[in-house]
Motif scaffolding. Structure first.
Motif, PDB file in Angstrom:
ATOM      1  N   VAL A 222       0.834  -1.203   0.000  1.00 23.28           N
ATOM      2  CA  VAL A 222       0.000   0.000   0.000  1.00 23.28           C
ATOM      3  C   VAL A 222       0.873   1.259   0.000  1.00 23.28           C
ATOM      4  O   VAL A 222       1.786   1.382   0.821  1.00 23.28           O
ATOM      5  CB  VAL A 222      -0.957   0.045   1.210  1.00 23.28           C
ATOM      6  N   LEU A 223       0.555   2.166  -0.915  1.00 22.02           N
ATOM      7  CA  LEU A 223       1.192   3.486  -0.963  1.00 22.02           C
ATOM      8  C   LEU A 223       0.194   4.535  -0.510  1.00 22.02           C
ATOM      9  O   LEU A 223      -0.996   4.435  -0.803  1.00 22.02           O
ATOM     10  CB  LEU A 223       1.607   3.840  -2.399  1.00 22.02           C
TER      11      LEU A 223
ATOM     12  N   LYS B 190      -2.398  -1.130  -3.874  1.00 22.94           N
ATOM     13  CA  LYS B 190      -3.393  -0.161  -3.459  1.00 22.94           C
ATOM     14  C   LYS B 190      -2.750   1.192  -3.240  1.00 22.94           C
ATOM     15  O   LYS B 190      -1.594   1.299  -2.843  1.00 22.94           O
ATOM     16  CB  LYS B 190      -4.051  -0.635  -2.158  1.00 22.94           C
ATOM     17  N   LEU B 191      -3.538   2.225  -3.506  1.00 18.94           N
ATOM     18  CA  LEU B 191      -3.128   3.608  -3.285  1.00 18.94           C
ATOM     19  C   LEU B 191      -4.136   4.235  -2.335  1.00 18.94           C
ATOM     20  O   LEU B 191      -5.348   4.174  -2.573  1.00 18.94           O
ATOM     21  CB  LEU B 191      -3.125   4.363  -4.621  1.00 18.94           C
ATOM     22  N   ASN B 192      -3.656   4.807  -1.240  1.00 17.40           N
ATOM     23  CA  ASN B 192      -4.517   5.479  -0.268  1.00 17.40           C
ATOM     24  C   ASN B 192      -4.236   6.974  -0.260  1.00 17.40           C
ATOM     25  O   ASN B 192      -3.143   7.410  -0.633  1.00 17.40           O
ATOM     26  CB  ASN B 192      -4.263   4.948   1.147  1.00 17.40           C
TER      27      ASN B 192
ATOM     28  N   LYS C  18      -0.347   6.170 -13.745  1.00 16.28           N
ATOM     29  CA  LYS C  18       0.401   5.426 -14.770  1.00 16.28           C
ATOM     30  C   LYS C  18       1.815   5.118 -14.289  1.00 16.28           C
ATOM     31  O   LYS C  18       2.323   4.010 -14.487  1.00 16.28           O
ATOM     32  CB  LYS C  18       0.444   6.210 -16.078  1.00 16.28           C
ATOM     33  N   TRP C  19       2.445   6.111 -13.665  1.00 14.83           N
ATOM     34  CA  TRP C  19       3.806   5.921 -13.150  1.00 14.83           C
ATOM     35  C   TRP C  19       3.817   4.783 -12.134  1.00 14.83           C
ATOM     36  O   TRP C  19       4.710   3.928 -12.159  1.00 14.83           O
ATOM     37  CB  TRP C  19       4.330   7.213 -12.527  1.00 14.83           C
ATOM     38  N   ILE C  20       2.861   4.768 -11.243  1.00 12.75           N
ATOM     39  CA  ILE C  20       2.784   3.719 -10.218  1.00 12.75           C
ATOM     40  C   ILE C  20       2.640   2.344 -10.872  1.00 12.75           C
ATOM     41  O   ILE C  20       3.333   1.396 -10.492  1.00 12.75           O
ATOM     42  CB  ILE C  20       1.607   3.986  -9.253  1.00 12.75           C
ATOM     43  N   LEU C  21       1.762   2.242 -11.859  1.00 12.73           N
ATOM     44  CA  LEU C  21       1.523   0.948 -12.504  1.00 12.73           C
ATOM     45  C   LEU C  21       2.759   0.422 -13.225  1.00 12.73           C
ATOM     46  O   LEU C  21       2.962  -0.796 -13.318  1.00 12.73           O
ATOM     47  CB  LEU C  21       0.337   1.057 -13.470  1.00 12.73           C
ATOM     48  N   VAL C  22       3.609   1.311 -13.718  1.00 13.86           N
ATOM     49  CA  VAL C  22       4.818   0.904 -14.439  1.00 13.86           C
ATOM     50  C   VAL C  22       6.014   0.734 -13.496  1.00 13.86           C
ATOM     51  O   VAL C  22       6.803  -0.201 -13.647  1.00 13.86           O
ATOM     52  CB  VAL C  22       5.161   1.926 -15.544  1.00 13.86           C
TER      53      VAL C  22
ATOM     54  N   GLU D 202      -8.574  -0.592  -9.900  1.00 10.87           N
ATOM     55  CA  GLU D 202      -9.256   0.710 -10.036  1.00 10.87           C
ATOM     56  C   GLU D 202      -8.333   1.759 -10.647  1.00 10.87           C
ATOM     57  O   GLU D 202      -8.789   2.630 -11.402  1.00 10.87           O
ATOM     58  CB  GLU D 202      -9.781   1.161  -8.678  1.00 10.87           C
ATOM     59  N   LEU D 203      -7.034   1.683 -10.352  1.00  4.23           N
ATOM     60  CA  LEU D 203      -6.060   2.582 -11.003  1.00  4.23           C
ATOM     61  C   LEU D 203      -6.083   2.366 -12.521  1.00  4.23           C
ATOM     62  O   LEU D 203      -6.131   3.322 -13.300  1.00  4.23           O
ATOM     63  CB  LEU D 203      -4.640   2.353 -10.487  1.00  4.23           C
ATOM     64  N   LYS D 204      -6.032   1.110 -12.916  1.00  6.15           N
ATOM     65  CA  LYS D 204      -6.057   0.777 -14.342  1.00  6.15           C
ATOM     66  C   LYS D 204      -7.334   1.268 -14.997  1.00  6.15           C
ATOM     67  O   LYS D 204      -7.312   1.817 -16.111  1.00  6.15           O
ATOM     68  CB  LYS D 204      -5.924  -0.737 -14.549  1.00  6.15           C
ATOM     69  N   GLU D 205      -8.451   1.089 -14.320  1.00  3.15           N
ATOM     70  CA  GLU D 205      -9.745   1.551 -14.853  1.00  3.15           C
ATOM     71  C   GLU D 205      -9.773   3.074 -14.981  1.00  3.15           C
ATOM     72  O   GLU D 205     -10.251   3.613 -15.976  1.00  3.15           O
ATOM     73  CB  GLU D 205     -10.870   1.074 -13.950  1.00  3.15           C
ATOM     74  N   ALA D 206      -9.248   3.773 -13.989  1.00  8.27           N
ATOM     75  CA  ALA D 206      -9.252   5.240 -14.018  1.00  8.27           C
ATOM     76  C   ALA D 206      -8.473   5.802 -15.193  1.00  8.27           C
ATOM     77  O   ALA D 206      -8.914   6.768 -15.824  1.00  8.27           O
ATOM     78  CB  ALA D 206      -8.704   5.795 -12.702  1.00  8.27           C
ATOM     79  N   ILE D 207      -7.338   5.186 -15.530  1.00  5.94           N
ATOM     80  CA  ILE D 207      -6.529   5.748 -16.610  1.00  5.94           C
ATOM     81  C   ILE D 207      -7.056   5.375 -17.994  1.00  5.94           C
ATOM     82  O   ILE D 207      -6.662   5.986 -18.983  1.00  5.94           O
ATOM     83  CB  ILE D 207      -5.026   5.397 -16.484  1.00  5.94           C
ATOM     84  N   GLN D 208      -7.962   4.427 -18.066  1.00  8.37           N
ATOM     85  CA  GLN D 208      -8.567   4.097 -19.362  1.00  8.37           C
ATOM     86  C   GLN D 208      -9.372   5.246 -19.915  1.00  8.37           C
ATOM     87  O   GLN D 208      -9.594   5.334 -21.113  1.00  8.37           O
ATOM     88  CB  GLN D 208      -9.456   2.846 -19.248  1.00  8.37           C
ATOM     89  N   TRP D 209      -9.822   6.143 -19.053  1.00 10.06           N
ATOM     90  CA  TRP D 209     -10.681   7.242 -19.474  1.00 10.06           C
ATOM     91  C   TRP D 209      -9.891   8.509 -19.799  1.00 10.06           C
ATOM     92  O   TRP D 209     -10.457   9.537 -20.065  1.00 10.06           O
ATOM     93  CB  TRP D 209     -11.717   7.537 -18.396  1.00 10.06           C
TER      94      TRP D 209
END
Length: 161
Positions: free
Chosen positions: A68-69, A104-106, A93-97, A153-160
């Protein structure tokens, strides 16, 4: 949504402090925090976000545990209208790569900042609870909202974006 943002991880404690301890950011800090007392947490990842060499802000990503970050964004007021959402999405995106072990991101926001609650909900965070009586602002002990986003949810958010 914003220009073409560049994210660079930085390690220079004096440079981080020169931005993170600016009055516009310290003004939202807990009571008692001053420029003299502020020390960046160097266990965190500090990201410098720029557009054409113009500093948009800093993102602090503090490990809470092995998966968790905690996200502490600092976007300069003069850039918020143009870059706020892009700042968040590019950080996701940076976190995912670059921080693939995290699931998780809080983020925590004192309840006195109601406009920030609306904003973080608009960029994909989910309200998960309340950390009661955990922050001092303007002499009052206040609650903080706890928001979270899973890796999915991070991945879903950046799809938009």
């Amino acid at each position: 949504m914003g220009g073409s943002l560049i994210i660079q991880r930085i390690y220079d404690i004096d440079f981080i402090k020169s931005i993170a301890a600016m009055p516009e950011f310290l003004s939202t800090a807990e009571d008692g925090m001053t420029l003299d007392r502020y020390q960046p947490d160097m266990k965190s990842a500090w990201l410098l976000i720029t557009d054409n060499n113009d500093i948009i802000g800093l993102a602090q990503l503090k490990p809470l545990n092995s998966i968790v970050l905690e996200f502490h964004p600092q976007v300069f007021k003069k850039h918020r209208a143009k870059y706020n959402k892009a700042f968040f999405y590019e950080t996701y995106k940076w976190i995912l790569v670059n921080a693939t072990q995290y699931q998780k991101l809080n983020a925590t926001i004192p309840v006195v900042y109601k406009h920030l609650k609306r904003f973080v909900l608009s960029v994909g965070f989910v309200l998960e609870g309340v950390d009661r009586k955990s922050y001092i602002k303007d002499g009052a002990v206040v609650d903080r909202w706890i928001f979270g986003m899973t890796k999915e949810e991070l991945k879903e958010a950046i799809q938009w974006t």
